[in-house]
Design a protein around this motif. Structure first.
Motif, PDB file in Angstrom:
ATOM      1  N   LEU A 436      -3.706   5.818  -4.343  1.00 61.27           N
ATOM      2  CA  LEU A 436      -4.215   5.209  -3.110  1.00 61.27           C
ATOM      3  C   LEU A 436      -5.731   5.309  -3.009  1.00 61.27           C
ATOM      4  N   ARG A 437      -6.357   6.008  -3.945  1.00 64.13           N
ATOM      5  CA  ARG A 437      -7.800   6.220  -3.863  1.00 64.13           C
ATOM      6  C   ARG A 437      -8.593   4.953  -4.218  1.00 64.13           C
ATOM      7  N   VAL A 438      -9.649   4.701  -3.445  1.00 61.38           N
ATOM      8  CA  VAL A 438     -10.610   3.634  -3.740  1.00 61.38           C
ATOM      9  C   VAL A 438     -11.993   4.117  -3.303  1.00 61.38           C
ATOM     10  N   GLY A 439     -13.051   3.499  -3.817  1.00 61.39           N
ATOM     11  CA  GLY A 439     -14.404   3.739  -3.310  1.00 61.39           C
ATOM     12  C   GLY A 439     -14.893   5.165  -3.389  1.00 61.39           C
ATOM     13  N   LYS A 440     -14.993   5.723  -4.572  1.00 60.55           N
ATOM     14  CA  LYS A 440     -15.399   7.114  -4.752  1.00 60.55           C
ATOM     15  C   LYS A 440     -16.891   7.330  -4.493  1.00 60.55           C
ATOM     16  N   VAL A 441     -17.210   8.417  -3.780  1.00 57.46           N
ATOM     17  CA  VAL A 441     -18.585   8.890  -3.573  1.00 57.46           C
ATOM     18  C   VAL A 441     -18.667  10.306  -4.120  1.00 57.46           C
ATOM     19  N   SER A 459     -19.122   8.159   3.125  1.00 56.00           N
ATOM     20  CA  SER A 459     -17.810   8.793   3.256  1.00 56.00           C
ATOM     21  C   SER A 459     -17.237   8.667   4.667  1.00 56.00           C
ATOM     22  N   SER A 460     -17.660   7.645   5.376  1.00 55.56           N
ATOM     23  CA  SER A 460     -17.176   7.469   6.741  1.00 55.56           C
ATOM     24  C   SER A 460     -15.757   6.912   6.748  1.00 55.56           C
ATOM     25  N   GLY A 461     -15.055   7.164   7.842  1.00 51.74           N
ATOM     26  CA  GLY A 461     -13.708   6.626   7.998  1.00 51.74           C
ATOM     27  C   GLY A 461     -12.684   7.702   8.266  1.00 51.74           C
ATOM     28  N   ILE A 622     -18.711  17.539  -5.194  1.00 50.67           N
ATOM     29  CA  ILE A 622     -17.903  17.014  -4.106  1.00 50.67           C
ATOM     30  C   ILE A 622     -17.601  15.558  -4.410  1.00 50.67           C
ATOM     31  N   ASN A 623     -16.331  15.179  -4.295  1.00 50.19           N
ATOM     32  CA  ASN A 623     -15.889  13.804  -4.494  1.00 50.19           C
ATOM     33  C   ASN A 623     -15.114  13.374  -3.261  1.00 50.19           C
ATOM     34  N   VAL A 624     -15.433  12.183  -2.756  1.00 58.14           N
ATOM     35  CA  VAL A 624     -14.759  11.644  -1.571  1.00 58.14           C
ATOM     36  C   VAL A 624     -14.261  10.243  -1.893  1.00 58.14           C
ATOM     37  N   TRP A 625     -12.981  10.013  -1.656  1.00 59.70           N
ATOM     38  CA  TRP A 625     -12.390   8.690  -1.842  1.00 59.70           C
ATOM     39  C   TRP A 625     -11.893   8.155  -0.502  1.00 59.70           C
ATOM     40  N   GLN A 626     -12.055   6.848  -0.289  1.00 62.49           N
ATOM     41  CA  GLN A 626     -11.326   6.180   0.768  1.00 62.49           C
ATOM     42  C   GLN A 626      -9.875   6.046   0.317  1.00 62.49           C
ATOM     43  N   MET A 627      -8.952   6.006   1.274  1.00 69.19           N
ATOM     44  CA  MET A 627      -7.528   5.912   0.942  1.00 69.19           C
ATOM     45  C   MET A 627      -6.925   4.630   1.515  1.00 69.19           C
ATOM     46  N   ARG A 628      -6.218   3.890   0.647  1.00 69.64           N
ATOM     47  CA  ARG A 628      -5.501   2.704   1.104  1.00 69.64           C
ATOM     48  C   ARG A 628      -4.350   3.106   2.014  1.00 69.64           C
TER      49      ARG A 628
END
Length: 636
Positions: A436-441, A459-461, A622-628
Motif C-alpha cells: 500500500l506504500r506510495v510516495g516515499k520521503v 510527509s503530510s496526511g 527516517i522513511n515516510v510513505w503515504q498509504m493507499r
C-alpha cells in the motif's frame, strides 16, 4: 448440512480491518496491478448482477453433473476447482477495479486501510480453499455494544475484502443474548467448523457448534447451527456468566482433541481444558491447563505452538520436545491481552511459563494500548502465525452514535519467537501492508539537538507508514550523582512528551498541526531505575492529541527490552486517521492508540522529529510513505 468430523488442521476465527466504501467519501481512481482505473459503481453493479446470473447457471449445471456421475470424485473435483478459480478471479478483478485513495472530509476519523463495517459497532480469520475468511463480532443495530452477530468477509490477500451475509445470528434460545467470540477448526477433509459462545436471555454462557450448509460454495456463505447445541454448559463451580470463548481445537498423539474455554473461580482466572474424540462431545479434564490467582476473568483465550527458531509458523496441532507454546488471555479486568511463552506438557495437561516472572497478568502484553480480544490463526499459504486484535474507540458513546460507527481492527500481525530473549514474541505487520506504500520521503544522519523539533517535509496526511532508527545514546558518558535529579522515575502519564531528562523524551510527533496545538507523540525515554540501571521506556502520549472534549487521552507506555549488542532503537508507526500503531525494536513491543484531532487532519497533519532531552540524539534514518486506501466491496 455437513456434520462435523475429526480435524487435523486449524484456523481461528479472529479479527481484522479495512476501509469500506462510504457515500460520504470521494473516491479517487488509482491504477492498481494493471492500468485499469476504477469504473463507475453503477456499471460495476450491472456487471456483477450479470455475472451472478452466469454463476447461477454454472451452479445448476454443476449440480446436474454431480447427479449424473453419482459424485464420482474424478469428475467433481475438476469442476469444483473451475468454479473456485472463477470465484477467485472475479474477487480479484472486482477488488482491483474498486481500489482507491479515499478522501473522507466528512468522516475524518474513519480509517482508510484498516477494516471497519460500513456502520455501527464491531468487535474473527481462517484460510479455506483459496480464501481468507474473516468473522467478526458486529452489531447491525447500532454504533454501541449489543446484538452481537458474526459478520463475514473474504479476501485473497488479507488486505482487500468482499463483505458477505452474516455467518451467525442470535436466533436460538441459547444465543438470543448474542453470538459471542469463538474459533474455527479445519477438519482433515478440509471442511471447517465453528465453536462459539452463545449467551441466553438469562445471561447463561454456553459453547455451541456450527458448520457450513454447502461445502461446494468456496465463500461459505451460509452456516447451520448444530441440533445438539449447546454442546457445553458451565461446569460446577463456574458461574454461568464466566464461561466463554472456546479456542481452536488441536489434536494430540492419540488422535483425540483439546480445546480451552476461559473462566474464573472466585478471583482466579483460568483456562479450562476439554477433551473430545469427535469435536461434538466434550468432557472436562480434571486438570486446568493454567491458572493465575487473583487475575480475574480470562476471555478470548488463544493457545498455539511456536517454532524454537525462525519466523515460520506452526499449525496448532504441532508439538514436540523443542516446540514452545504461547498462552494468551484477554484480561477482562484491565482490558489488555496478556501472554506467556512456555511449554505444554501433554502427560500432565499443563502449561508452564519459561520465565515465571513473565507469567500471564504479571508479564507481557501483545500491545500496551487499545488492542484487545485478539485471535491468531495459522496461514498455510505463507506458513506464518497471524494475530488480529480489536481496537475500540477513545471517545464517548454519544460521539460514536452521532458518527454512525465505532471500533476497528488493528493491522494483522505476524508472530514469531524472539530467539534473542527466548521468552517473548516478535510481532510485525503482515508484509502485504507494504504494497500500500506510495510516495516515499527519506532523511539520513539527522542530528537532533537538545530541545529541537524538525518537520519532515512531504510527509503530510492522515495515512502514513513511518520507519525511523535512532542511535542508542552512549549512556556511559553520564554519571548521575543524585538519583532523581536528572532522571526521576519515569511515568509517561506525568507530563508525557513535555518531560525532560538526559536521554528523553525523543521520537516522533504525528497527526500534528504547524502550531503544535494538536500532537500525538510516540517516543523513547531512557532513564535510570532505583538501582541506577539504565532502562529504555517507550510511550504513546495522547494528552495533547485533540482539542475536542470528552476524549480519553490516557498515555500508554512500557519498558522496552534492549540487548547490550543493540546500539540502535527502531520504531515503525502506522497512522490511519484515528489509529496510531507503534512497533518498537523490530516488534519486541507494540502500542496502539486512538486519537481524534480537530485541526491536524488531512493536509494539515504533519510528521516531526523531536528531542526534548538535554542531550543530542542522532537519527540514522527516517522513511515516510503515504498509504493507499483499501476498499471492502459491499454485500451484493
Amino acid at each position: 448440512m455437513y456434520l462435523p468430523c475429526s480435524t487435523k488442521s486449524q484456523f481461528n476465527a479472529v479479527h481484522y480491518h479495512a476501509q469500506r466504501e462510504d457515500n460520504s467519501c470521494n473516491l479517487v481512481s488509482v491504477p492498481m496491478l494493471d492500468e485499469t482505473s476504477q469504473e463507475g459503481y453503477g456499471l460495476y453493479r450491472e456487471v456483477f448482477a450479470s455475472r451472478n446470473k452466469k454463476k447461477s447457471a454454472i451452479a445448476f449445471l454443476t449440480i446436474m453433473l454431480i447427479a449424473v456421475v453419482l459424485y464420482t470424485s474424478k469428475i467433481v473435483a475438476p469442476k469444483w476447482l473451475e468454479l473456485f478459480q472463477r470465484e477467485k478471479q472475479y474477487l480479484v478483478r472486482d477488488i482491483v477495479r474498486n481500489s482507491a485513495i479515499t478522501s473522507c472530509h466528512s468522516q475524518p476519523y474513519r480509517s482508510s486501510y484498516h477494516f471497519q463495517p460500513p456502520k455501527n459497532w464491531m468487535n474473527g480469520p481462517m484460510y479455506y480453499e483459496g480464501f481468507y475468511h474473516l468473522f467478526y463480532q458486529y452489531n447491525p443495530g447500532g454504533a454501541v455494544w449489543g446484538n452481537l452477530t458474526w459478520g463475514h468477509a473474504v479476501s485473497t490477500d488479507l488486505i482487500h475484502w468482499r463483505d458477505l451475509e452474516p455467518a451467525l445470528k442470535p436466533d436460538e434460545w441459547y444465543d438470543n443474548g448474542g453470538v459471542w467470540s469463538g474459533s474455527v477448526t479445519i477438519c482433515p477433509d478440509g471442511s471447517p467448523l465453528i465453536l462459539y459462545t452463545g449467551v441466553a436471555d438469562d445471561l447463561e454462557q454456553s459453547q455451541n457448534l456450527a458448520v457450513p450448509e454447502d461445502l461446494a460454495d468456496p465463500l461459505l456463505r451460509k452456516w447451520v447451527k448444530s441440533r445438539e447445541n449447546p454442546i457445553l454448559r458451565h461446569p460446577v463451580g463456574i458461574d454461568k456468566e464466566d464461561f466463554r470463548d472456546p479456542t481452536t481445537a488441536w489434536q494430540v498423539n492419540d488422535g483425540t482433541w483439546r480445546i480451552l474455554v476461559g473462566a474464573k473461580m472466585g478471583r482466579d482466572g483460568m483456562a479450562l481444558l476439554y477433551k473430545s474424540e469427535d469435536l461434538r462431545h466434550w468432557e472436562l479434564d480434571e486438570n486446568v491447563l493454567h491458572t493465575v490467582p487473583g487475575s480475574g476473568m480470562w476471555e478470548c483465550l488463544d493457545f498455539f505452538p511456536i517454532a524454537p527458531f525462525g519466523r515460520e509458523g506452526l499449525d496448532t496441532s504441532v508439538n514436540g520436545p523443542h516446540v514452545k507454546h504461547v498462552l494468551k488471555a484477554s484480561m477482562y479486568d484491565d482490558q489488555h491481552d496478556h501472554y506467556a511463552v512456555g511449554t505444554y506438557n501433554l502427560s500432565t495437561e499443563s502449561f508452564t511459563p519459561i520465565n515465571h516472572a513473565l507469567d500471564i497478568q504479571h508479564g507481557l502484553h501483545y500491545d500496551y494500548g487499545k488492542f484487545y480480544a485478539s485471535k491468531s490463526f495459522y496461514d498455510p499459504v505463507k506458513k506464518r502465525r497471524i494475530v488480529w486484535g480489536w481496537s475500540n474507540e477513545s471517545d464517548s458513546a454519544a460521539q460514536d452514535i452521532a458518527r454512525g460507527w465505532a471500533s476497528l481492527q488493528a493491522i494483522p500481525r505476524v508472530l514469531w519467537l524472539d530467539t534473542a530473549l527466548g521468552d517473548s514474541l516478535i510481532q510485525a505487520p503482515i508484509e502485504e501492508v507494504d504494497d500500500l506504500r506510495v510516495g516515499k520521503v527519506s532523511k539520513t544522519d539527522v542530528d537532533l539537538e537538545a530541545g529541537s523539533v524538525i518537520k519532515i517535509e512531504g510527509s503530510s496526511g492522515g495515512q502514513l507508514d513511518i520507519e525511523v532508527i535512532f542511535e542508542y545514546p552512549n549512556v556511559s558518558n553520564v554519571i548521575v550523582q543524585d538519583y532523581g535529579f536528572l532522571n526521576g522515575p519515569f511515568d509517561c502519564g506525568n507530563g508525557g512528551s513535555a518531560q525532560r531528562g538526559v536521554y528523553g523524551p525523543f521520537g516522533l510527533l504525528v497527526l500534528t498541526d504547524d502550531a503544535y496545538q494538536e500532537q500525538t507523540a510516540v517516543f523513547f525515554y531512557i532513564a535510570q531505575d532505583a538501582n541506577q540501571r539504565w532502562v529504555t521506556h517507550f510511550c504513546s502520549d495522547q494528552s495533547r492529541s485533540s482539542l475536542l472534549h470528552d476524549i480519553d487521552t490516557t498515555a500508554f507506555w512500557s519498558d522496552v527490552r534492549v540487548l547490550p549488542t543493540e546500539n540502535f532503537l527502531s520504531l515503525r508507526v502506522l497512522v490511519d486517521h484515528s489509529i496510531v500503531e507503534s512497533f518498537v525494536q523490530g516488534g519486541r513491543m507494540a502500542i496502539t492508540s486512538r486519537v481524534y484531532p480537530k485541526e491536524a487532519v488531512d493536509e494539515k497533519a504533519h510528521v516531526f522529529l523531536f528531542n526534548n532531552s538535554t542531550t543530542q540524539i542522532t537519527v540514522r534514518s527516517i522513511n515516510v510513505w503515504q498509504m493507499r486506501s483499501i476498499t471492502v466491496l459491499p454485500l451484493a
